[in-house]
Structure formats: structure tokens, C-alpha cells
Design an enzyme around this catalytic site. Structure first.
Site, PDB file in Angstrom:
ATOM      1  N   CYS A 132      53.046  75.230  68.751  1.00 17.47           N
ATOM      2  CA  CYS A 132      52.650  74.537  69.987  1.00 17.47           C
ATOM      3  C   CYS A 132      53.643  73.482  70.439  1.00 17.47           C
ATOM      4  O   CYS A 132      54.516  73.053  69.695  1.00 17.47           O
ATOM      5  CB  CYS A 132      51.324  73.799  69.786  1.00 17.47           C
ATOM      6  SG  CYS A 132      49.956  74.830  69.347  1.00 17.47           S
TER       7      CYS A 132
ATOM      8  N   GLY B  72      55.944  77.617  72.915  1.00 16.84           N
ATOM      9  CA  GLY B  72      54.722  78.432  72.926  1.00 16.84           C
ATOM     10  C   GLY B  72      54.559  79.116  74.259  1.00 16.84           C
ATOM     11  O   GLY B  72      54.578  78.454  75.292  1.00 16.84           O
TER      12      GLY B  72
ATOM     13  N   ASN C 216      49.643  70.032  67.902  1.00 17.34           N
ATOM     14  CA  ASN C 216      50.635  70.948  67.346  1.00 17.34           C
ATOM     15  C   ASN C 216      50.616  70.775  65.839  1.00 17.34           C
ATOM     16  O   ASN C 216      50.738  69.653  65.350  1.00 17.34           O
ATOM     17  CB  ASN C 216      52.015  70.604  67.904  1.00 17.34           C
ATOM     18  CG  ASN C 216      53.131  71.405  67.249  1.00 17.34           C
ATOM     19  OD1 ASN C 216      52.904  72.498  66.752  1.00 17.34           O
ATOM     20  ND2 ASN C 216      54.331  70.851  67.251  1.00 17.34           N
ATOM     21  N   GLY C 217      50.459  71.878  65.117  1.00 17.81           N
ATOM     22  CA  GLY C 217      50.464  71.777  63.662  1.00 17.81           C
ATOM     23  C   GLY C 217      49.527  72.758  63.020  1.00 17.81           C
ATOM     24  O   GLY C 217      49.197  73.797  63.608  1.00 17.81           O
TER      25      GLY C 217
ATOM     26  N   TYR D  61      65.999  76.018  64.740  1.00 21.63           N
ATOM     27  CA  TYR D  61      65.651  77.036  65.729  1.00 21.63           C
ATOM     28  C   TYR D  61      64.701  76.592  66.830  1.00 21.63           C
ATOM     29  O   TYR D  61      64.908  76.885  67.992  1.00 21.63           O
ATOM     30  CB  TYR D  61      65.058  78.254  65.014  1.00 21.63           C
ATOM     31  CG  TYR D  61      64.520  79.306  65.939  1.00 21.63           C
ATOM     32  CD1 TYR D  61      65.381  80.185  66.599  1.00 21.63           C
ATOM     33  CD2 TYR D  61      63.164  79.410  66.199  1.00 21.63           C
ATOM     34  CE1 TYR D  61      64.897  81.146  67.470  1.00 21.63           C
ATOM     35  CE2 TYR D  61      62.667  80.370  67.075  1.00 21.63           C
ATOM     36  CZ  TYR D  61      63.528  81.231  67.711  1.00 21.63           C
ATOM     37  OH  TYR D  61      63.048  82.181  68.566  1.00 21.63           O
TER      38      TYR D  61
ATOM     39  N   ASP E  48      74.244  83.458  63.359  1.00 25.96           N
ATOM     40  CA  ASP E  48      72.873  83.446  63.894  1.00 25.96           C
ATOM     41  C   ASP E  48      72.096  82.388  63.122  1.00 25.96           C
ATOM     42  O   ASP E  48      72.514  81.928  62.062  1.00 25.96           O
ATOM     43  CB  ASP E  48      72.228  84.822  63.758  1.00 25.96           C
ATOM     44  CG  ASP E  48      71.059  85.002  64.728  1.00 25.96           C
ATOM     45  OD1 ASP E  48      70.724  84.040  65.464  1.00 25.96           O
ATOM     46  OD2 ASP E  48      70.463  86.086  64.751  1.00 25.96           O
TER      47      ASP E  48
ATOM     48  N   CYS F  34      54.894  79.152  55.157  1.00 25.36           N
ATOM     49  CA  CYS F  34      54.731  77.816  55.727  1.00 25.36           C
ATOM     50  C   CYS F  34      53.259  77.595  56.017  1.00 25.36           C
ATOM     51  O   CYS F  34      52.624  78.426  56.670  1.00 25.36           O
ATOM     52  CB  CYS F  34      55.527  77.665  57.022  1.00 25.36           C
ATOM     53  SG  CYS F  34      55.195  76.078  57.840  1.00 25.36           S
TER      54      CYS F  34
ATOM     55  N   CYS G  62      59.543  76.308  53.279  1.00 27.95           N
ATOM     56  CA  CYS G  62      59.657  77.755  53.455  1.00 27.95           C
ATOM     57  C   CYS G  62      60.909  78.304  52.780  1.00 27.95           C
ATOM     58  O   CYS G  62      61.012  79.500  52.517  1.00 27.95           O
ATOM     59  CB  CYS G  62      59.618  78.125  54.933  1.00 27.95           C
ATOM     60  SG  CYS G  62      60.913  77.354  55.913  1.00 27.95           S
TER      61      CYS G  62
END
Lengths: 488, 488, 488, 488
Positions: free
Chosen positions: B16, B45, B120-121, B262, B365, B402, B456
Site C-alpha cells: 500500500c 498499489g 500500509n503494512g 525496488y 536488474d 516477508c 526476506c
């Protein structure tokens, strides 16, 4: 977001239609039957709709604003898939597409098992219940009574041994009109308030049981009406077995008279009364009390036709087809612009000159609210050469608010509000005008298993009206609070 | 219902983005600023979005599935109208259009005054809280953590002297990652969990204050970043005044490393770190640890470009523009059919022969998940005549789940899962492959005001992971219960 | 592209409706009147529609697939703006949305001044004309006869002193059925083929003249019918003046009988005959030729109601409202899936038990094509307890193709094809069945100013049928050629 | 009708992109390849698109306004089905959705066999040809040059022994710019005007041949560029064999310079020139002619990036990523309201403070038309703390109209019109400004097989401009005539 429908709201509006079915086996037919049934109940609400299903103990649902075939498209039907039990809902609402959140059925997670719920009616103590629940920590997403019922039920469920018992206990706390259809993982449950304001009946569909606001849904499905759910009854279908809880039963009951006059489909039977027959009787009474020297009797399509036929039969005057309805009005999703709206009024009807030219015409309609459509019809008849026009209305004038589930748009200038019959006659430029008398209304429900609520005509309600509270009149759109933030 | 977007989900996904603004005066700009800000946060999002506003103490909101300009069309903006305060949300979700009910902000009625909330979370104790709340009579419409937070807050609010204090108390009960933006009739409140997993910052916009997941929203509005909200902080804007509650502050904090790699836009600054600069550093570290004898360095557009430039600068190799992204991919609302999906993969990129033909090419990348897009890019480079291809990834391989708000579609075959680097190199047919080492990750956040969460990559989480519970993994679409109805 | 409508095509279909209006002054009313008129003619074609206008000598138009309020939305009406003259068209077509290119009116650039043109009918020499035109260098965008007419007209226009004279010359080359409405910068022109297969009339609307397929459009606009356009007549409105060219007049004329039986609205008057009255007479003749010992006469809604009333009046049996039509069937834009299609058949009608239970029922319908709907109606009546069902059809069986503008879907299994009346009776499980005899058909058009075409009933056509040619039966969708490329 | 796209038209616009493929065998891949190719050419036109196919000698097509995945949805692809040959088109147009009728390819019935045709370019003698054709009886549905070409071709076809010969003869009558792709039942034919204004090339795709405006389409399909079609050449693919007609070949040729500067994708190769390389050279020349004392060189995304890199390489200054483009701008179908339009301008770009703060920045863009976007970019750079901003434009200023297929919205106030460089510099508030000199333009096309058209920069056109005629400037929307009806 696209725009509102039902803009030509020239009639009072039903709040909702409900349906539920519990099949013997899981299958896609459970969903398709519910789809067909909602289509058959579409006249009870066109703003939003939805279906919830139970498949192997798991509940899921789809609900949104739009007509049945719009909301329940192929993607939705695929998502609903197979089920043993399904419930469905069509809803009128005052909020257009804004009102998505108010679409039903609600599907709710609960520690005692999930449920889905929908209802038709209006609570008179919603505000008190909401206050109490909020003080207990509840939060509300909408201003709908359905969410209030769901919250009360959830709390009762924690204490009750079964879903049906919890619903019965919930009824002890609700006041007003409600025909509830509720589904748990294994049960289909339907409950009707102790007055029985709104119709609710049980039928056989396939090998299973179904519940519906109106019996026409059963016939459409190739099934049949078994009986009405009694005022106060909680009917439960579990594993093919039907049983009832009757703690709230016993009162006299009073079905909304306007269900017979306008809302219900003529091919439905409500509480033992054929809707079509009730309208024939209304026309016959009108013919007796308000006769006219005339050459032909015509009805305002579609809902005035039955009473017109009754008037013709009772008076001995010929029945005619003098007004034609444009079958394409209202068939668009696009938000109509003002030019289109005006066009839809103009386009709605046509008069048949052959039937009315040089004739003294009796026109029968079911009710007058804003009067726009009937005024247009009367203009067309005069232009088509009618010598005289005698208007007959198969219900009494609306004089009082309905607190029990009938909605009249407050923005609509009620032709009848504050005018006597002579004033209305002159306003509509008709040669004579006759309303059905409130005292005669019970006769139209001849053979009914319960009485009629005539509150909107007489102000005499079979249950206590709500306490006045300004919040009641807040827009359901705004989800607004009571003004100020109360903290320091 | 139209179809899902984001089907080319070849990357982990942010859950989010949040935004809020409190202006000095009521106006339409409050809504249009929020609209613009959500557009600037759209990369966080794309599934659903919404705005809620407070106008003269009354709250209302619009939320639905769709991109910002789809949901917030003219009708929606007109409905939102003028306001002093607004909050907004963009959301990724796994449920496509089914997930309408999960759109935020939620606007909630409450006896102590209404609120709107979004976040968000991801909570790690959502299940326990939900159980406890349901046993207390709460009902849930969705499986979202936002509704859990709202329910806890509502109960705390009954006991707390103010909205902000209630939120602070609520934080005492929440575990996991959350950047909350909440609005009451008169206040804009923002809170960040004590670890600070997800970014949240305060800026100046016009004469008022704003809060945002990323600072790029402020610049887009012609405003500026003031500071980050500290882990554990509750920041309150009331009548033009900004103050904080800091009972939960003091921990070290750990920003999600993948925000820098990212998620965030290169023109944002998170917790003191320029996202673009972090990516340049990642490229530079790669150049140092995984050098290549090559003729040119190119990036995979768009998110690999910054690190590619960093690699080029550090290695002294020329930077080139060797892959072109089709700007029109993804610009359709219609549910893509399988032919279209395949086409969108094929069409996404083009290779510039002039840059790569006969050259030894380093391609940078940011990460590999499913690997579809990078595989296509590598094929194009070979077809365009690249002599050698050396792939560099500016983050470590994903090895662990995650629990704190980054979503990787479980249906995606992770190229990296269960393969060592040599296996991946062979699978992708590249001449060499180098990942950024987890141990080097902290260097990319040079100057950060808090640490990085590398869970992660390493499995070493800065907060406790959730207790295993199957229900957690049920589809949020189905709103399903825990199987059986527990009653007799 | 969304999907086809009209899938429940259980009746023959009209090809088109046309309208044109020439006002005294330029204004937006010219467009809105045309919009309203097309709405009133919507029953003549639901696949596509359009309006073209002339404003100060410049022509522009909008045409697309969809219903009137869909195609002519606010953006379209704004684009059309103000005008002195407008023409409009509604069209049935076999090609769904593919058929956009076939929507009318066509707006065509021409060196002698631009024109817009639309028509209702079917040419029998379209193929020969097309061949000849193509050999002269013409190219065609569609397979519509309208484009053929336009090409012939254009060539004639180069040689003719005026638009109307060019149209008259064009008529000398056309064979078949055509009611043309054409507009140049300053003139509104309407022409009807020398047989007069399709209706076309002139009315007064506001201070100007209008032409229409049916008179109901004039009444809807508050105007009035002046007279029919005679077979072979070219009527011209120029600067408020109406005059005619009559070189092709003089023949006897033969209006399509099915216009009276089914196509036209009951409130229209065609060539001196009230459509409603014609249907009453059809019912009366049926009562005389096919009497039944019965208790009640009911009509299949909507188009069987008038004849049912005529039957009741003539037989002395009571008229009843025994079948109810679901008003919401067909009100969706979405391409219906098969579940929805099946539902729409099931949902279309309901039977009123009160009217039919234990009764011997006469059911009157206007025609049988596929028989799906009447079969469903008969099933409902039996389930509702009808003791006997006697079916009466107010037209003869279809035995022959129509080449003059009535379309019967070849994919529909004609109940009547190759079955005698007794076979049909048994197939439909009715106690008796009676059709109107072709020999009695002229009586229903009592007082008509021209004869009736009974070709589809008798095979005796008032004009030469087309020469057989395979290409005629190619799908208009494919715009296909005649197979092989002829070159080497 | 939904609204126009491309409203942020801050650049000159290409008129069209064309594609065609002739496979060895019939299959669905022919359609899906064309779909993918049009997606790869989408940057050449976003207003409308279409595909026509030939299957077993029958032609059919789909064309409409909208982006490739919108128009060519599943229903359209299913309709197109299998084919041996397909041609496709993307189009920019000035008419929004009104412009449906102008979508290509046109599929035309013709006595010598049907054809489909589409083209990229602009005729300079369209008006004369149209007049002549209309006097010969031709009628026009649109104002497009494509319809003019089709009409001329059709007449030539009657006299010519083959389709390709007819096309060659047609070219003798056309003046201006045109890259035509035409398909008959058995042949794929491509023709380029004798100057070669617009690119057109031949490639290998699968086992068959394809033609395309740009080579990037071949690579996207996994195929390869074979060669360019020479100015004046007619290339024919029949039954797997490729041959040419060269009667119009031999001239020097002049490719539109703006194809290299802006229109074409960097991964395309036009007439022997890599577009990316041409832009690198443009940047290098700018660095040489307009050097700057600066710290970093950045490009305006996306089309300024290549030249910026060329500037950086040639100048020795570091290349930076200083402007970020919002990837979601423009991804909506809904008609944007004015608030949204403004938002889209604001939202389009973000500046990376880390790259530009305190730095002397060179910004490279490809051209300036309205200047809106670059002005916003410059504002963002100043707000992000750039110490100096030096603007470099990789093409000369537009000083003259293009008559050969490049469209500049006349409603756009050209920043450069009537201003000298110093005036523009001051208007944009930049520290220095440098344009590429027209005299240097040929250097960017180093190695090109033909010359460059620099008409819009110099006024010196390689072919005769059209004769002035007011009609040329009529709106293609209105299909209007030349004013008055000429008859008496």
C-alpha cells in the site's frame, strides 16, 4: 462510477426483496436458481443486489450496485460456483452507485461460524440500538439497518446455543418491520417481524426448500408456494428438514396495504391473497363508490391495469387498451442527462386514439405521488380526443409517513400533500376524480390471513413509530457523524 | 466486474501507499492535492484506491477497485467536494475486483465521533486480535488488517481522552508493520510502528501539513519534505499545529530494504536516504564484488536503470541504453485474455542492436522473482547479437517469507527458490551472474536514520514473525470461516 | 466490443425505423425531438441507431450500435448541437456490434452538396446494382442496401437539377421495399417505394414538418399526423414548404400485413388504419372462425393483448389478465452468458393463478416463430391450474420468405415450418389451436388506403422477388467478396 | 462514447503505423502476430487501430477507436480467427472517438476481388483527387486520405491486369507521403512513395514475410529485418514469394528527420540508421556545438534520454538519472476532467534531488512544441536545488508546417513560433539554451540509404507542398461539405 437509476421515481418504492434456497445437494443450480429468483423479484429493488452462498461450510458472496444481470455477470456466477445454500437480495436505495456498501447480503466472519444476512423492512429503533452498540465498541461501515441487525445478532450469537435461537433473541431487541433471510454454513433461516409488515413465504423448489418475499419467484423456478411465514416466526431449513421457532408469534399481524396495491407482482399471492384479485376488487369498489357515466375504462400501464379491469367488470363498461407503454424506457446504464430525462417522461406512454377519441374515458391508476406520469397520460388522452376523462385511484391518498419500509422520495412534490380531492382534480384537469376510501381497503384483502397496515393513509400504525431524531434524516451517503468531535 | 491487473507480476509487491493532508482552510484543493498525491504513489498499489474527507466535521469517502483516475473520476471528485482534511490510499491486493470491500480508507461511524483510517503494512497478531474481538461481539466484513486495527482502535477510543491517545493505546496491542493515517473530524493523525518497517514522512504542502508514504508526493504537489515520522511516533495535526506522542518511540528501527531496492520511486528520500543514491551505491558495490570484463553496462527498465548507472560509474565501463520498454504495456482496463497476456510479455521490451551487437554486456536488474521478464530481456539481447551477457542483481536472493508487508505471489515459481547462483546462471543462460550480498546491503542505506530489515534475504527479522495458523492463508476473497459450523 | 442483444428473438423482426424533421429555426430542439422520436420508434430496431443534422449548410452525424440512449449520450447530443434539419434511424441487424458500420444515417460528401440518408426496407435488385456500380469503379464499405441506394443516388445527382429529382430518378432504378429519408443542406426529403411495403407518414411537429415510419412519434412529440406518404411519392420540405413529386405514384400499393399484426405500436395509425383497431378486428375474426367453450380470454403480453381483447369482446367471454411480463428482462448491456439467456426465457412471464386456475382459458398471441416464449407461457398456465388451454393466433402461419424487409432469423427452428395446425397443436400440448386465415387478413385493415402484402403467408408477392444469388446470403459481417481473387 | 486521449500532446505526432504479414499457412498466429506487432507500433498512433485478415480468399476486419488491447479484445480476436494474411494499423487522429469511421484498415468490396488497405502519410493532392472522383460519381464516408487512395485504386484496378499493377498505377496519381499496406485475397502488397517520407521495411517472421513501419515489430515477434522498401517500390508477397515493381523508384529519397529524432522507437533501424545511434549522434553534436560548464547531463524521459547519453559521452560529463517519469500517467480510459488533466501534467515527472542539488545541470530533450512538460521539468529541477540549468534540444526549432504526415496540434501555442532562441531561453528561465542546427541534421543519419526531409525546420521540402485550399482545414469530424447547396 456510473449514474443513478430509477430517476423517474413517480411512485413509492419498496425497500427490498429477499430470497433463499437450500438444496438437497451441492450444485450450480443453487446459484442459478437464486439468480432467476432475484430477476423475478427485481421489481422490489433496482439499485443493488447480491448473492451469498455456502459451499461445504465456506461462505462467499458478491454484491454491488446495479440490476441483477449487471452485478451477477458470468464472472460473478463463476466465482459463486457451486453451493448447497444461497441467499439473495435486491435493494432499492436512495444513494445510487454511492450506495455500493449498502448492497446486501452481508457476509460476516464470526467466531461461532460465519453467516450471511439480508433483509427487507425498516427498524424503528435502529438509532437506539446503534448508540448502544457503539458504546459497546461496535463500529459501523454503513447506515443500513441490516448492519444494525447483524451487530445485534452477533452479540446474541455469543450467548445462544444455535443460530436460530440467536436470531429469535435478536428479534426481541428489534422494533419495526423486517423480513430477514440468514444463512449459516449449514442452515437457511428466515424470520418475519411480529407484525408481518413485509411479506415472506416458503416454497418448494426442486427437492429443496426456498424462502422469498413473493411467491412469483417459486413459480418462475417451476416450484410452488407452500405457505407464508407467520408474523413472528423463525423458519429454519437444516439438512432437508423444515422447523420453526414461534416465541414471537401470536399477534394479529398487518401486511403493508401498498404491497397489494402496487409493490407486489400480480401473479404473487401474499398471506393468502392473490395480488391480481386484490386489485380487481379495488377496481370493483371504485366502480361502486365512484361510478362514472363513461364509454370505456382504461388502465395506466402497468400497475393500473388490473384495477381498471376490475372497474370495467363491476361497472359493466367496456375495458379498453387506451395507453401504451414504451417498452424501452429505462433500458440504459448510462447516466441520463437532463435532455434524456425529459425525453423519458415524454416517451413513456402513448395514447390510442381509436380507443379514446370522442369517448368519455375512465382512467384507473394505483396511486399518485409526484403525478408526473399520470399528468402526461392525461395530456395524451386529451390530445387524442377524449371527450371526458374520469380519474380513479385504487388506493387512498398518502397523508402520513411510512416508518416500515416504504420509501417516498422526499424531493418529490407530492401532488396529494395538502390538497383535497377537488384541488387535485382541478390540478390534473380531469372531469372527476375518485380515490379508494381507507375504510374500504380491508375489503381488497378479502381472505387474508392477517390484517393490513394502513398507516400511510390513516396515520394509525400497528406498531410504535420511531422516536424523532434528526440523525435519521442524514444522508446515508455521507456516513456522517453527529456533527462535532466530542473530545476536548 | 472487470478483470485483474498486474498479471505480469514478476516482482514482489508493496501492499500500500498512504497519504493525508490538513489544509489551513476548506477547499477543493484538499481533494485535488490528495488525488495528485495518490497518483504519485500509484506505484505502491494499483488494485484499489480511495479518498476520505472531512468537511465541517462530517466525513465521507469514495473507495473502489481500480487505478486512481478510474476510481476518482469526476463524479467521485464532485462527491468529495470541499474539505479541510483528506486522507487517501492506494492498495495492491491479491483479489482483483472481488476485493472492492478491501479498498481503503475505511470511514467508520463511532459514538465518539467518526473516523477514517487507512494503513500500509501487515500485522503479525491479526489472527489473535480478531479472535478476541469476535468473542467480544465484533463482526468483520473483510479479512483486512485495516479492519482489525479499526476495531481495536474503536474499543480503545471508548476509554481514551482523545483520538491520538486512543491510537497510541491501540499501538500497544498491535504487532507487525504498520504506517497508519487516520482522520477525525478535526485532526489528521499518522502513526508508524516501533520498528518503522514501512516509510512515513511529514511535509509542507501549501500552507498546511501533509503525511505520505514517500516524499515524492510532496514534491509533486510543489511542497517539501519536513522530516520522517520516527518509528513508534504518533504525529498529530490539529488546527495548523503539529505535535507528537512518543510513548512507543526509542527503538532502533529497521526500514524494509526492499523499499530502497525496488518499491520506492528514485526521487523519494526515505529516512534520510535518497532512493536513487541507494541504488547507485548498490550498483557500485556490485561492480566491486562482481566485476565483469565487458564493453557496456545496461539496466533493465525501469527499476534496474539506477543501479546500472552506479555499476557503470564504479567500473568505468560505458553506460548504455540497451533495452527499451514499451510504454503502452498494461494500459488497458479490459480483462486480458491469454493471447493478450502472452503478447504483453513479448511486447514489454525491445533490445537496441546498435548498443549490444558484438558487445560483452553487463545487464543490471533489481531482483528476480518469477524471472519471466528478465528471461525475455536476455533472449532479446542474444538475438540482437550480444557477444556475452553478464547479469547483476542489485539485491540478495529471496530466501525467506516477508511477514511485514511485502507480497510475493505464491503462484509464481520463484526462480531463486531452491537454486544456487550457479543453477540460476545456467537456467538463465548467462555468462556470469552476481547478486548483491546481504552483508553489503546496509551500505546502500548509508546515512539512514534507522537500520534495514533484511528478513526476506536472511531470515533474521527485527520483530517476531506471526504464529503459524492455517487461516492466515485462506483467500481473502472468500471471506470464509474456519470450516465447520460449531453448533450442534 | 460488447455483445449482441435481441437474443430472445422469438418473433420476426422489422428491419428499421426512420424519422426526419425540418424546423422553422435552428435550435437544439431539432436534435432532442429526433432523439425522442427515435425512442418512440425503438421497437422497430434495437441494434443500432443514429442521427444526422444540418446546421447552416454543414452536415454531421453520429451512428453506432446500441439503443437510442446508449448511442445518443450527452457527448453525442452536444456534438450534434443545434440544427435546422435532422434525420434519424433505428435498425435491427443480424450482426450485433460487428455491425457498427451498417448503422445509419450515412453522411456522404458529394460535389453537388453533402447529403445524409437512411431507409427502411430491402432491395430485390441490390446485387445487380452493386455489380454494375463496382464495374463503374464504386467501392463499398458495407453490404447494406442503404449504401447501394446512396451510390445510385450519387450518380443520378450528377445529372439531375435537384436533390429531389435525383431521388426520383434513383427510384426508377430500385426494386423492392424502401422508405427513404434523405437530407441535404436545405431540404428534408422522404420517398416511399411504389408498392408502399413499409409505412411512412408526414406530421406537424412544432412549427415544422416531420416524417416518420409511424405516427406514434408525432404524438410523442406533441405533434400530429398529417397524412401518409403515398406509394411512389417523393415528399420534399424546403424552407417550411411541403411539396411532392409523383412520377412513381399511381399503383395500388400493399402495406406489409405484419406491420399491423406485430411490428407497429398499437397507438400508431398506418395508411389510415389504427393498429390497435386492426388487432381488435383480428381477435374478433378469430372469435368468429375459431370459437372456444371457455371461461376467460387472455393475451400473451405485450403484442397479443389487443387481439385478445378483440376476441373477448366478440365472443362475449370475459377478458382476463392472466400472464404477467417481467419488466426487467432485456435491460442489460452485458453480453448474456448461457445461464443468463436461459434465465431470461424462464423469467419473462408469470401466470396469474387467480385468473386461470380451474378455468378453460383462451390464449391469444400474434404469431409463432420459434415458439419458445409461447411454450413457456403454456407451461406456466398449466402449472397454474388451467383446466383447458385454447391457443389462437391472430395471423396466418409463415410459409414463405419475406424479401421486403421482414427478417426471420434463419437459425430459429420455425415451429410452423412443415407442420400442419394439428401437428403444431400437439407439439404445444393445447386443447385447440386456431390461426387467422389469410383470406380474412384484408378485413383487419378495414378502411386502409392501400392493400396488404400477404407474401409471407401466401407466397403471392405484390412485386417480383429477387433473382436467386448465393452472395445475397453471405454474412454481412464478413464484408466478404465472391470467393476467389479473379486475377492471374 | 468515451473521451479523447493524448490530451497531453506536447509533441508533434506521427499519423500512423502500418503492418502486414503473409504466413506460409493459415493459422491463429497470423492474427496474434499482427496484434503483437501493432502493440510494438502503438507509439506511432493511439487513437484508433484495426486488423483485417484474409482467410481462404474471404476478407474481414475489425477497426475502432482505442488502444490495441482495447479494440482487439477477445471477441475481436475470435472474430478475426485464422488467416493466411493480415494487415494492421495504428492511427493518431485529431478527432477522438468521433473518429471511429477513420480507423483503418478499410475493407472494401470490389468486383475484381475485395481488398483491405491502410497507410501512413499525407497526400498533398487529396483535394484535387476527391473533386475529380466526386464528379465521377464517387461518394466519401470520411475525410481521410486513405479513402481517396482506395477510390483511385479501385478505378485503376478495373483497368489493370493485377492488384500490384493497379497500385503502381495509383501511385502515378498520388502526390505526397504514403507508406501503403494493401491485402487482396492472396497477396500482401506494400508500397512507399517515391520520396520515402515515412519508413517501411520488410522482415522475416516465422516462415513468412512481414512489412512494417518500423523494424522493432519484427524483433518483438522473434523475427528479423530483411531490408527497407525503397522509395517508389511496390513489394509483393504471393504464395511465399517476394517480388517488386520499381517503376516509381530511382529518386534520391528523403526520410522524415523527425522519425529519427522523436517518432521511432530507439530499437528500430530506419533506412539503415539505428534510431538510438542517431540520437546519440545528435547529443554528441550538441555537446560540440553547445558545450556547457556543468556537473551532470540528464535527459527528459523518455525520448530525451538517448541524446542526453550522447551529450554526456561526447562532453565527458557524467550522465545522470535526474528526472523520473510516473509510469501510470495516461493509463485511463475515462474522459479526464480538467482537474485530472492538470494533475496529469503535474504528476508526469519527478526530479531526483540527489542528482541535481547544487549541481550545474545539462538537460537534453528532443524538441519543444507547447513547452508544458519541459517547463514543469525545469521547475522541478530548480525546486530540487539545481544551481544552473542548461537546456539542449536535439533538433532544430519548428518553423514551418509539415505537409507530409507529421501533425502538430494547431491549438498548441508553439513556444518556438516567432521567438528567437534568446526569447525562448528567457521564457523558460534557463541559463543557456542550444538547439541542434538544421545544417548538422544530416550527420545524425550517418550511413542512411536516403536523405532527410528537413522541411519543418527549413521550409525546403523535397516535394511540392499542397495548393492552398480552405477545405483542407475543415474538421475531419464534421464530414462537412463546402458550405452551400449548389442547386437552385
Amino acid at each position: 462510477m456510473s449514474a443513478m437509476r430509477g430517476f423517474l421515481a413517480d411512485k413509492p418504492r419498496e425497500e427490498c426483496g429477499v430470497f433463499g434456497v437450500c438444496a438437497q445437494e451441492k450444485g450450480r443450480e443453487v446459484v442459478s436458481s437464486t439468480y432467476v429468483a432475484l430477476y423475478a423479484l427485481q421489481h422490489r429493488g433496482q439499485m443493488s443486489c447480491g448473492i451469498a452462498v455456502s459451499e461445504d461450510g465456506l461462505l462467499r458472496g458478491v454484491r454491488d450496485s446495479g440490476l441483477v444481470p449487471e452485478v451477477l455477470d458470468q464472472e460473478a456466477l463463476d466465482f459463486l460456483g457451486q453451493a448447497q445454500i444461497a441467499i439473495g437480495h435486491v435493494r432499492y436505495g436512495s444513494g445510487g452507485n454511492r450506495d455500493k456498501a449498502s448492497a446486501q447480503p452481508l457476509v460476516l466472519r464470526h467466531v461461532k461460524g460465519n453467516i450471511a444476512i439480508c433483509f427487507n423492512g425498516a427498524l424503528t429503533n435502529a438509532h437506539e440500538l446503534r448508540d448502544e452498540l457503539e458504546l459497546g465498541g461496535a463500529i459501523f461501515h454503513t447506515l443500513t439497518d441490516c448492519e444494525v441487525i447483524a451487530q445485534v445478532f452477533t452479540r446474541e450469537r455469543l450467548r445462544a446455543p444455535s443460530t436460530e435461537k440467536a436470531l429469535e433473541n435478536t428479534m426481541g431487541r428489534l422494533k419495526g418491520a423486517y423480513s430477514i433471510v440468514l444463512m449459516s454454513a449449514r442452515k437457511l433461516i428466515a424470520a418475519r417481524d411480529p407484525i408481518g409488515f413485509r411479506p415472506l413465504c416458503i416454497g418448494r423448489v426442486g427437492g429443496g426448500y426456498a424462502v422469498s418475499s413473493e411467491s412469483c419467484a417459486f413459480e418462475t423456478l417451476g416450484g410452488e408456494l407452500l405457505r407464508d411465514i407467520a408474523p413472528g416466526e423463525v423458519a429454519v431449513v437444516r439438512e432437508g428438514e423444515l422447523f420453526s421457532l414461534k416465541a414471537h408469534c401470536g399477534g394479529k399481524g398487518a401486511l403493508c396495504a401498498y404491497e397489494l396495491v402496487y409493490f407486489a407482482r400480480p401473479d404473487s399471492v401474499l398471506d393468502g391473497v392473490s395480488v391480481h384479485a386484490a386489485r380487481l376488487r379495488a377496481g370493483a369498489i371504485l366502480a361502486q363508490k365512484h361510478p362514472a357515466k363513461a364509454d370505456v375504462v382504461i388502465g395506466a400501464p402497468d400497475t393500473g391495469l388490473d384495477a381498471a379491469l376490475g372497474y370495467a367488470q363491476a361497472s359493466g363498461l367496456p375495458y379498453g387498451i387506451g395507453l401504451i407503454k414504451n417498452r424501452y424506457v429505462g433500458r440504459t446504464l448510462a447516466g441520463p442527462n437532463s435532455a434524456q430525462r425529459q425525453a423519458e417522461v415524454e416517451i413513456k406512454l402513448g395514447a390510442v386514439e381509436h380507443v379514446v377519441k370522442g369517448k368519455r374515458v375512465v382512467v384507473v391508476d394505483d396511486s399518485i405521488v409526484r403525478g408526473t406520469t399520470i399528468a402526461q397520460a392525461l395530456r395524451l388522452l386529451r390530445e387524442a380526443g377524449a371527450a371526458e376523462v374520469h380519474l380513479r385511484i385504487s388506493s387512498p391518498p398518502f397523508r402520513h409517513p411510512c416508518y416500515f419500509g416504504t420509501y417516498i422520495d422526499p424531493g418529490e412534490a407530492l401532488v396529494t400533500a395538502g390538497m383535497d380531492a377537488e384541488g387535485i382534480r382541478r390540478a390534473l384537469l380531469v372531469d372527476s376524480l375518485g380515490y379508494l376510501d381507507a375504510a374500504d381497503m380491508p375489503k381488497i384483502a378479502e381472505g387474508a390471513r392477517l390484517g393490513l397496515c394502513l398507516g400511510c393513509f390513516t396515520g394509525d400504525y400497528p406498531a410504535e413509530p420511531p422516536k424523532p431524531f434528526e440523525d435519521k434524516y442524514l444522508s446515508p451517503l455521507s456516513l456522517s457523524g453527529r456533527g462535532e468531535d466530542k473530545e476536548q
